[in-house]
Design an enzyme around this catalytic site. Structure first.
Site, PDB file in Angstrom:
ATOM      1  N   ARG A  85      13.087 -18.202  37.546  1.00 52.49           N
ATOM      2  CA  ARG A  85      14.229 -17.501  38.121  1.00 52.49           C
ATOM      3  C   ARG A  85      14.041 -17.290  39.623  1.00 52.49           C
ATOM      4  O   ARG A  85      12.993 -16.828  40.064  1.00 52.49           O
ATOM      5  CB  ARG A  85      14.357 -16.136  37.425  1.00 52.49           C
ATOM      6  CG  ARG A  85      15.393 -15.219  38.000  1.00 52.49           C
ATOM      7  CD  ARG A  85      16.792 -15.616  37.598  1.00 52.49           C
ATOM      8  NE  ARG A  85      17.771 -14.698  38.161  1.00 52.49           N
ATOM      9  CZ  ARG A  85      19.063 -14.780  37.936  1.00 52.49           C
ATOM     10  NH1 ARG A  85      19.550 -15.732  37.166  1.00 52.49           N
ATOM     11  NH2 ARG A  85      19.899 -13.925  38.479  1.00 52.49           N
ATOM     12  N   PHE A 126       0.867  -1.178   0.000  1.00 53.00           N
ATOM     13  CA  PHE A 126       0.000   0.000   0.000  1.00 53.00           C
ATOM     14  C   PHE A 126       0.905   1.229   0.000  1.00 53.00           C
ATOM     15  O   PHE A 126       1.652   1.455   0.954  1.00 53.00           O
ATOM     16  CB  PHE A 126      -0.861  -0.056   1.273  1.00 53.00           C
ATOM     17  CG  PHE A 126      -1.857   1.051   1.408  1.00 53.00           C
ATOM     18  CD1 PHE A 126      -3.041   1.033   0.683  1.00 53.00           C
ATOM     19  CD2 PHE A 126      -1.643   2.095   2.290  1.00 53.00           C
ATOM     20  CE1 PHE A 126      -3.990   2.037   0.839  1.00 53.00           C
ATOM     21  CE2 PHE A 126      -2.575   3.106   2.446  1.00 53.00           C
ATOM     22  CZ  PHE A 126      -3.747   3.077   1.721  1.00 53.00           C
ATOM     23  N   GLU A 143       0.730   3.207   9.973  1.00 54.45           N
ATOM     24  CA  GLU A 143      -0.735   3.266   9.771  1.00 54.45           C
ATOM     25  C   GLU A 143      -1.375   4.382  10.608  1.00 54.45           C
ATOM     26  O   GLU A 143      -2.469   4.230  11.154  1.00 54.45           O
ATOM     27  CB  GLU A 143      -1.376   1.904   9.988  1.00 54.45           C
ATOM     28  CG  GLU A 143      -0.847   0.924   8.947  1.00 54.45           C
ATOM     29  CD  GLU A 143      -1.737  -0.249   8.642  1.00 54.45           C
ATOM     30  OE1 GLU A 143      -2.931  -0.184   8.920  1.00 54.45           O
ATOM     31  OE2 GLU A 143      -1.202  -1.234   8.101  1.00 54.45           O
ATOM     32  N   ILE A 197       7.634   1.747   2.446  1.00 53.13           N
ATOM     33  CA  ILE A 197       6.599   0.839   1.953  1.00 53.13           C
ATOM     34  C   ILE A 197       6.836  -0.580   2.484  1.00 53.13           C
ATOM     35  O   ILE A 197       7.798  -1.257   2.105  1.00 53.13           O
ATOM     36  CB  ILE A 197       6.528   0.855   0.407  1.00 53.13           C
ATOM     37  CG1 ILE A 197       6.275   2.291  -0.084  1.00 53.13           C
ATOM     38  CG2 ILE A 197       5.446  -0.105  -0.096  1.00 53.13           C
ATOM     39  CD1 ILE A 197       5.046   2.971   0.519  1.00 53.13           C
ATOM     40  N   SER A 250       0.549   7.884  16.655  1.00 46.56           N
ATOM     41  CA  SER A 250      -0.355   8.089  17.806  1.00 46.56           C
ATOM     42  C   SER A 250      -0.964   9.481  17.760  1.00 46.56           C
ATOM     43  O   SER A 250      -2.133   9.678  18.137  1.00 46.56           O
ATOM     44  CB  SER A 250       0.419   7.905  19.112  1.00 46.56           C
ATOM     45  OG  SER A 250       0.806   6.553  19.230  1.00 46.56           O
TER      46      SER A 250
HETATM   47  N1  CAA Z   1     -13.504   7.570   5.990  1.00 50.31           N
HETATM   48  C1  CAA Z   1     -14.036   8.218   4.928  1.00 50.31           C
HETATM   49  N2  CAA Z   1     -13.732   9.499   4.603  1.00 50.31           N
HETATM   50  C2  CAA Z   1     -12.856  10.142   5.403  1.00 50.31           C
HETATM   51  C3  CAA Z   1     -12.259   9.518   6.522  1.00 50.31           C
HETATM   52  C4  CAA Z   1     -12.631   8.173   6.811  1.00 50.31           C
HETATM   53  N3  CAA Z   1     -12.116   7.498   7.838  1.00 50.31           N
HETATM   54  N4  CAA Z   1     -11.421  10.393   7.104  1.00 50.31           N
HETATM   55  C5  CAA Z   1     -11.484  11.532   6.384  1.00 50.31           C
HETATM   56  N5  CAA Z   1     -12.352  11.369   5.357  1.00 50.31           N
HETATM   57  C6  CAA Z   1     -12.750  12.336   4.337  1.00 50.31           C
HETATM   58  C7  CAA Z   1     -13.360  13.587   4.970  1.00 50.31           C
HETATM   59  O1  CAA Z   1     -14.751  13.426   5.186  1.00 50.31           O
HETATM   60  C8  CAA Z   1     -13.071  14.646   3.924  1.00 50.31           C
HETATM   61  O2  CAA Z   1     -13.972  14.539   2.853  1.00 50.31           O
HETATM   62  P1  CAA Z   1     -14.862  15.804   2.350  1.00 50.31           P
HETATM   63  O3  CAA Z   1     -13.907  16.933   2.134  1.00 50.31           O
HETATM   64  O4  CAA Z   1     -15.527  15.307   1.126  1.00 50.31           O
HETATM   65  O5  CAA Z   1     -15.820  16.090   3.473  1.00 50.31           O
HETATM   66  C9  CAA Z   1     -11.723  14.202   3.373  1.00 50.31           C
HETATM   67  O6  CAA Z   1     -11.583  12.802   3.656  1.00 50.31           O
HETATM   68  C10 CAA Z   1     -10.570  14.955   3.973  1.00 50.31           C
HETATM   69  O7  CAA Z   1     -10.633  14.743   5.381  1.00 50.31           O
HETATM   70  P2  CAA Z   1      -9.952  15.719   6.426  1.00 50.31           P
HETATM   71  O8  CAA Z   1     -10.315  17.132   6.119  1.00 50.31           O
HETATM   72  O9  CAA Z   1     -10.267  15.207   7.783  1.00 50.31           O
HETATM   73  O10 CAA Z   1      -8.405  15.524   6.070  1.00 50.31           O
HETATM   74  P3  CAA Z   1      -7.130  16.037   6.811  1.00 50.31           P
HETATM   75  O11 CAA Z   1      -6.191  16.587   5.802  1.00 50.31           O
HETATM   76  O12 CAA Z   1      -7.493  16.907   7.965  1.00 50.31           O
HETATM   77  O13 CAA Z   1      -6.428  14.673   7.322  1.00 50.31           O
HETATM   78  C11 CAA Z   1      -6.018  12.796   8.693  1.00 50.31           C
HETATM   79  C12 CAA Z   1      -7.063  13.741   8.063  1.00 50.31           C
HETATM   80  C13 CAA Z   1      -6.836  11.913   9.621  1.00 50.31           C
HETATM   81  C14 CAA Z   1      -4.976  13.517   9.491  1.00 50.31           C
HETATM   82  C15 CAA Z   1      -5.388  11.953   7.550  1.00 50.31           C
HETATM   83  O14 CAA Z   1      -4.555  12.745   6.734  1.00 50.31           O
HETATM   84  C16 CAA Z   1      -4.600  10.752   8.047  1.00 50.31           C
HETATM   85  O15 CAA Z   1      -5.186   9.753   8.453  1.00 50.31           O
HETATM   86  N6  CAA Z   1      -3.254  10.832   8.005  1.00 50.31           N
HETATM   87  C17 CAA Z   1      -2.400   9.718   8.366  1.00 50.31           C
HETATM   88  C18 CAA Z   1      -2.091   8.870   7.182  1.00 50.31           C
HETATM   89  C19 CAA Z   1      -1.589   7.526   7.598  1.00 50.31           C
HETATM   90  O16 CAA Z   1      -2.210   6.824   8.380  1.00 50.31           O
HETATM   91  N7  CAA Z   1      -0.472   7.108   7.011  1.00 50.31           N
HETATM   92  C20 CAA Z   1       0.034   5.798   7.249  1.00 50.31           C
HETATM   93  C21 CAA Z   1       0.700   5.308   6.022  1.00 50.31           C
HETATM   94  S1  CAA Z   1       0.195   3.721   5.516  1.00 50.31           S
HETATM   95  C22 CAA Z   1       1.149   2.626   6.364  1.00 50.31           C
HETATM   96  O17 CAA Z   1       1.778   2.928   7.328  1.00 50.31           O
HETATM   97  C23 CAA Z   1       1.046   1.243   5.862  1.00 50.31           C
HETATM   98  C24 CAA Z   1       2.206   0.380   6.153  1.00 50.31           C
HETATM   99  O18 CAA Z   1       3.034   0.221   5.302  1.00 50.31           O
HETATM  100  C25 CAA Z   1       2.236  -0.411   7.419  1.00 50.31           C
END
Ligand code: CAA
Length: 393
Positions: free
Chosen positions: A268, A123, A363, A157, A366
């Site tokens: 222990r 992802f 993901e 990734i 915190s």
């Molecule tokens: N479900 C559906 N829609 C959602 C949602 C959810 N859970 N969360 C937000 N949205 C939608 C909102 O409704 C909004 O839509 P509209 O504008 O149409 O109303 C849109 O998405 C934007 O939302 P926000 O304004 O809340 O966005 P934001 O810029 O403030 O960011 C955040 C929100 C929660 C901080 C988000 O950016 C986030 O989760 N960031 C972290 C990303 C992350 O988890 N990265 C991990 C990388 S993957 C990984 O680690 C995998 C691996 O390899 C192990």
């Protein structure tokens, strides 16, 4: 008699426990030390159905519920987190995302191979300059009519090196902000896809984390998941489910460290008796057990909410936040119970302590979980499965 797990769930739990003890524990220290990818172990996990637990049988999966998946993740994470993170990304982020939102053609093309473990998926959201602020994608997917041209670099990734396919989150129309982002499946063997060096990590060292580069990669339009501009919401939705998997991983790490500490505390002796007969150690065990039980309730509940089609974003963010915090505390205390032995590789517990840290980072850190939780809390959403009028706002 267990008070809420079904007979089938208890069976999955004990079968996974046996598998992890017999197949994953041998060589876990060496794989971690040498950054050796657990290729054979992941193949065995695929053969047993662990890589497609959330995928329906019609697409080649075992069609389990989320709680069963959590139980399996927990047991595997007690032993080897390079394996469990691969399983988590494959099930929660990649396959669940495809199953929920991709076209039938894409489901039939990718899910059977992903579920059997023949193909590993990754992802690709994070970038060198866009980790937590996920709307700031620099990777582009330029619309060229019947195909996209993808350019950009993705960082950190998981499964990056061994993946056969990537779900790439990329910007198609910058003017539309997050509504101009798409999620596109890119095959690893497509021309223009390359991977960077393996990261030399503190924990989960056998898991293949690297950057993935896309240079003028031509991808058919049919590989887009969902409608045009759905990519950011897709990422948010799958991450809400993914966080249950990582919360289960954190819970497993804490549980694994606790089990090791408990066993050692019986064996222990100090000052003429087992160390758990000394209050200094007994109280540590009490605190660890209590924290694990509390985290367990939160993680299982978030899975239960998802299985019962109830909102779970808030619950999964809380479960990940709490479980990853207690994984830090419990593993540190487990090392302390072991004394000097805890500080050497042979006793496994130092590895779990190193593995615990990443659960507070990937993901969604915190701090990101606290953004999600506080935004929901301020709106008065607690998502408790109780009568509306009993919810405190
Ligand atoms: N479900 C559906 N829609 C959602 C949602 C959810 N859970 N969360 C937000 N949205 C939608 C909102 O409704 C909004 O839509 P509209 O504008 O149409 O109303 C849109 O998405 C934007 O939302 P926000 O304004 O809340 O966005 P934001 O810029 O403030 O960011 C955040 C929100 C929660 C901080 C988000 O950016 C986030 O989760 N960031 C972290 C990303 C992350 O988890 N990265 C991990 C990388 S993957 C990984 O680690 C995998 C691996 O390899 C192990």
């Amino acid at each position: 008699m267990n008070f809420f797990l079904s007979e089938e769930q208890l069976m999955i739990q004990s079968a996974t426990r046996d598998f992890a003890q017999n197949e994953l524990l041998p060589g876990a220290i060496e794989r971690d030390r040498d950054k050796k990818h657990p290729t054979e172990q992941i193949k065995a996990m695929g053969d047993l159905g662990f890589m497609g637990m959330l995928v329906k049988p019609e697409y080649g999966g075992t069609g389990m519920d989320t709680l069963s998946y959590v139980l399996a993740m927990e047991e595997i994470s007690k032993i080897d987190n390079s394996c469990s993170v691969c399983m988590s990304v494959q099930n929660s982020l990649v396959s669940s995302g495809i199953q929920a939102y991709a076209s039938e053609e894409l489901k039939h093309k990718y899910l059977p191979k992903l579920s059997s473990g023949e193909m590993i998926g990754a992802f690709c959201l994070s970038e060198p300059e866009a980790g937590s602020d996920a709307t700031m994608q620099r990777t582009t997917a330029v619309d060229e009519g019947d195909h996209y041209i993808v350019n950009g670099t993705k960082n950190w990734i998981t499964n990056g090196k061994y993946a056969g396919m990537y779900i790439v989150i990329a910007q198609t129309d910058a003017e539309k902000g997050h509504r101009g982002i798409n999620a596109i499946i890119v095959d690893a063997d497509a021309e223009g896809v390359t991977t960077g060096e393996l990261e030399d990590k503190m924990g989960i060292r056998a898991s293949d984390t690297c950057s993935v580069m896309f240079q003028d990669v031509k991808v058919p339009k049919e590989n887009r998941i969902g409608e045009d501009g759905f990519g950011f919401k897709f990422a948010m939705k799958v991450l809400s489910g993914g966080r249950i998997g990582i919360a289960a991983q954190a819970l497993g790490i804490a549980g694994g460290a606790y089990e090791l500490a408990l066993k050692y505390s019986h064996e222990r002796e100090a000052f003429g008796k087992a160390i758990n007969k000394h209050q200094a150690v007994a109280f540590k065990l009490a605190d660890m057990a209590t924290q694990i039980e509390a985290a367990k309730m939160m993680v299982y509940r978030s899975a239960w909410l998802k299985d019962n089609n109830m909102p779970y974003d808030q619950a999964s963010a809380m479960a990940k936040l709490f479980a990853s915090d207690i994984a830090q505390t419990v593993t540190t205390e487990a090392v302390q119970v072991h004394g000097g032995y805890g500080y050497v590789r042979e006793y496994h517990v130092e590895r779990l302590m190193r593995d615990a840290k990443i659960t507070q980072i990937y993901e969604g850190t915190s701090e990101i979980q606290k953004i999600v939780i506080s935004r929901n809390a301020i709106k008065g959403k607690l998502y408790l499965p109780v009568k509306e009028e009993l919810v405190t706002t």
